[in-house]
Design an enzyme around this catalytic site. Structure first.
Site, PDB file in Angstrom:
ATOM      1  N   SER A 132       0.802  -1.232   0.000  1.00  0.00           N
ATOM      2  CA  SER A 132       0.000   0.000   0.000  1.00  0.00           C
ATOM      3  C   SER A 132       0.829   1.274   0.000  1.00  0.00           C
ATOM      4  O   SER A 132       0.288   2.366  -0.218  1.00  0.00           O
ATOM      5  CB  SER A 132      -0.932   0.016   1.211  1.00  0.00           C
ATOM      6  OG  SER A 132      -1.980  -0.911   1.039  1.00  0.00           O
ATOM      7  N   LYS A 144       0.419   3.489  -2.973  1.00  0.00           N
ATOM      8  CA  LYS A 144      -0.812   4.238  -3.242  1.00  0.00           C
ATOM      9  C   LYS A 144      -0.608   5.742  -3.430  1.00  0.00           C
ATOM     10  O   LYS A 144      -1.125   6.328  -4.393  1.00  0.00           O
ATOM     11  CB  LYS A 144      -1.833   3.965  -2.130  1.00  0.00           C
ATOM     12  CG  LYS A 144      -2.345   2.531  -2.120  1.00  0.00           C
ATOM     13  CD  LYS A 144      -3.246   2.264  -0.911  1.00  0.00           C
ATOM     14  CE  LYS A 144      -3.782   0.844  -0.912  1.00  0.00           C
ATOM     15  NZ  LYS A 144      -4.601   0.544   0.289  1.00  0.00           N
ATOM     16  N   TYR A 181      -3.832   3.769   7.819  1.00  0.00           N
ATOM     17  CA  TYR A 181      -4.998   2.924   8.072  1.00  0.00           C
ATOM     18  C   TYR A 181      -5.860   3.520   9.185  1.00  0.00           C
ATOM     19  O   TYR A 181      -6.058   4.727   9.247  1.00  0.00           O
ATOM     20  CB  TYR A 181      -4.563   1.493   8.386  1.00  0.00           C
ATOM     21  CG  TYR A 181      -3.804   0.832   7.268  1.00  0.00           C
ATOM     22  CD1 TYR A 181      -4.312   0.794   5.965  1.00  0.00           C
ATOM     23  CD2 TYR A 181      -2.566   0.226   7.494  1.00  0.00           C
ATOM     24  CE1 TYR A 181      -3.617   0.182   4.930  1.00  0.00           C
ATOM     25  CE2 TYR A 181      -1.867  -0.397   6.469  1.00  0.00           C
ATOM     26  CZ  TYR A 181      -2.398  -0.407   5.190  1.00  0.00           C
ATOM     27  OH  TYR A 181      -1.724  -1.009   4.173  1.00  0.00           O
ATOM     28  N   VAL A 238       1.483  -3.582   4.262  1.00  0.00           N
ATOM     29  CA  VAL A 238       1.362  -4.791   5.068  1.00  0.00           C
ATOM     30  C   VAL A 238       2.572  -5.710   4.951  1.00  0.00           C
ATOM     31  O   VAL A 238       2.655  -6.706   5.678  1.00  0.00           O
ATOM     32  CB  VAL A 238       0.077  -5.571   4.718  1.00  0.00           C
ATOM     33  CG1 VAL A 238      -1.155  -4.773   5.132  1.00  0.00           C
ATOM     34  CG2 VAL A 238       0.039  -5.928   3.245  1.00  0.00           C
TER      35      VAL A 238
END
Length: 609
Positions: free
Chosen positions: A67, A70, A244, A262
């Site tokens: 992630s 992103k 998150y 992750v």
């Protein structure tokens, strides 16, 4: 004896050793390949905005970006389509739900932000390219520019993600149902799985973060990875949504825009200063690296790096504030001209700036322009010692300049070539007054032009193209007509073409020169290798006299700024002069040197310590 560790390196090594004992958290296993990571891997890399790298631990160990990709892909979408078009597809508010939630914003059908999977898949769909291969190739190329090296895809992780990515496929079809995705989501999803499987190491993360800190330019390669205008958009969504469900706690305790993945990576950015990359696979319940969070928290606390820490307003932005009484050009003037410039000194305000200019420091500096400024007609502003000029400072300066120009005053701006946006915005804000704003490569040239305007108005300006007689030479003041005729007889006429060097540093002295027509300048080279003009000579002035008197090598280079006519006094000519003539000559020279020394002392007294 070993060299001492740099303080940053020492802090990183201390944090690394301390946190190696922290074995909290679990390695992610929902993507089977990620579960194969060694939970003891641990690397930390800090890269400054100018490219200095500090690292400790397994900073070369490869892992997948997940992630953390992103925000960078979001930046590609912004570059390809612009902010307005991207906001039509992806919003920028925290979702309050898990990163992989199968939900969209009520009413609009948009993903809440580009840091959750729905928003990231949408960002991927907006990367320009024909087919999966082109899109992924573009993503790898841009991320490689951030990292400063070519990046590859971990095929085993990609296959694992693709085989188990059912939830992301559900998100993709949901996006298609609401026309956020305009085509079948299959290709976009495969490109997204590949995006997350790009292989990086901890040093790559540090460099990518530093590239964002440096306004989108890799500090080591100098290559631009993303448009500067979009860096603040990227950092904004990282700050509000990047960690998150722990984004609020993160910004409260650490205070830097960040993104986690992750696989165990964390990337954090302090704009304008540094980037941090951390890799440790054990994750907390929110999916963030346990050690990574503690490293960033420790660095932030030890160095006071929280982005919302309130800095004290610095008044040291003012290096010098003065008028023509303290700060003059390098052009030497006659007695009458010098007297007039001193009388008119209050008409000119000279401001030298230094350090970082932001809203607060720029506002403070501009405030000095308006204090007791009723009689001020000319502003000379020097940027030579400014290290940074942000957009807010540019806005403050441009508005202040426009206001000054509209009031009928003139502005001379010196040495701002490192800040092209300043010139652009000034010309845009005051385009109809551009004839009253001038830009100069050096401070002496700006001051000379200001002085010339004052002398022109007073009818005292002497143009360098005008030939003068010996009676106008400053060094020959006080001599009778008969004495001047005698002196003329021992002088040799010498002409020099424009652009030539009359003398160079280290040359043996062969005489001094009286300048009768034209313009010349004296230059020295600083320890840093920069050339600096220290004096400008016009008709009636002299140069080269010190070498003639003490027989020392030339200490400066003299250049002809135009065609020159000079009269040269050689050593033989000096010996032919009688005692009385020589005594008057030396007395005049002493007076001239004393005047120059007083001016230099007045200028030095204006420097802020």
């Amino acid at each position: 004896m070993n060299a001492p560790l740099p303080p940053i390196q020492k802090i990183l090594e201390g944090l690394h050793a301390e946190l190696m004992e922290n074995r909290g958290g679990e390695v992610a296993t929902y993507i089977p390949e990620l579960g194969k990571a060694d939970p003891e891997w641990f690397g930390v890399c800090l890269v400054t905005a100018d490219g200095q790298v500090y690292q400790v631990g397994e900073c070369g160990q490869q892992f997948t970006i997940q992630s953390i990709s992103k925000p960078f892909v979001y930046g590609i979408a912004l570059d390809d389509h612009g902010k307005d078009a991207v906001l039509e597809k992806v919003w920028m508010e925290p979702s309050g739900e898990a990163f992989n939630a199968i939900s969209l914003r009520p009413g609009t059908g948009k993903p809440a932000n580009p840091m959750i999977n729905a928003g990231a898949i949408t960002s991927n769909s907006m990367v320009a390219g024909d087919g999966v291969e082109e899109v992924v190739g573009r993503i790898k190329q841009v991320l490689g520019t951030y990292a400063g090296r070519e990046l590859t895809i971990d095929e085993s992780v990609y296959r694992s993600e693709s085989e188990t990515g059912h939830r992301n496929r559900a998100i993709g079809y949901m996006l298609r149902n609401f026309d956020i995705l305009e085509e079948d989501p299959t290709d976009c999803l495969e490109a997204y799985f590949m995006q997350c499987a790009i292989s990086v190491n901890c040093r790559d993360l540090g460099m990518m973060a530093a590239t964002l800190a440096n306004g989108g330019v890799n500090p080591c390669t100098g290559k631009r990875a993303v448009s500067r205008q979009h860096v603040e958009n990227i950092l904004s969504v990282m700050g509000s949504c990047g960690m998150y469900d722990a984004a609020g706690e993160w910004i409260y305790n650490v205070g830097m825009p960040a993104k986690s993945g992750v696989a165990g990576g964390i990337l954090a950015v302090l704009p304008g200063q540094l980037g941090i990359g951390v890799f440790s696979p054990r994750l907390d319940p929110c999916g963030n690296s346990v050690r990574g969070i503690e490293v960033c928290r420790g660095i932030s606390r030890k160095f006071g790096l929280h982005m919302f820490q309130v800095p004290q307003l610095s008044t040291s932005v003012l290096r010098r504030v003065g008028s023509l009484m303290q700060t003059r050009s390098s052009r030497l003037r006659s007695k009458a001209q010098t007297r007039k410039l001193k009388e008119s000194a209050g008409m000119v305000r000279v401001l030298e700036l230094q350090g970082d200019l932001n809203f607060g420091t720029a506002e403070f500096a501009m405030r000095q322009l308006t204090e007791d400024a009723a009689g001020v007609r000319e502003l000379v502003l020097d940027f030579a010692h400014v290290t940074r000029l942000d957009s807010s400072a540019t806005g403050v300066l441009s508005l202040a300049f426009a206001s000054w120009l509209e009031s009928g005053r003139r502005i001379s701006i010196c040495r701002c070539e490192r800040f092209p946006s300043l010139r652009e915005i000034i010309e845009a804000e005051a385009s109809d007054l551009s004839d009253k704003a001038e830009f100069f490569d050096d401070m002496p040239a700006a001051l000379e032009e200001v002085e010339n305007r004052i002398l022109e108005e007073a009818g005292l300006r002497r143009h360098s193209s005008e030939r003068v007689g010996l009676e106008c030479c400053y060094l020959l003041e006080g001599f009778t007509v008969k004495e001047l005729e005698f002196i003329r007889g021992v002088l040799e006429p010498v002409a020099f073409p424009e652009g030539s060097s009359l003398m160079n540093v280290g040359d043996e002295p062969d005489g001094m020169y009286f300048l009768m027509r034209g313009k010349a300048s004296a230059w020295i080279t600083t320890e840093g290798g920069l050339q600096r003009r220290v004096a400008t000579f016009s008709p009636g002035m002299n140069f080269g006299e010190m070498g003639l008197l003490d027989d020392s090598p030339r200490s400066a280079e003299i250049r002809a700024d135009s065609d020159l006519e000079t009269l040269k006094l050689t050593k033989d000519g000096l010996r032919k002069m009688g005692t009385d003539v020589l005594a008057t000559l030396l007395a005049n020279l002493t007076r001239i040197l004393a005047d120059r020394l007083r001016e230099a002392n007045a200028e030095l007294s204006q420097l802020h310590s």
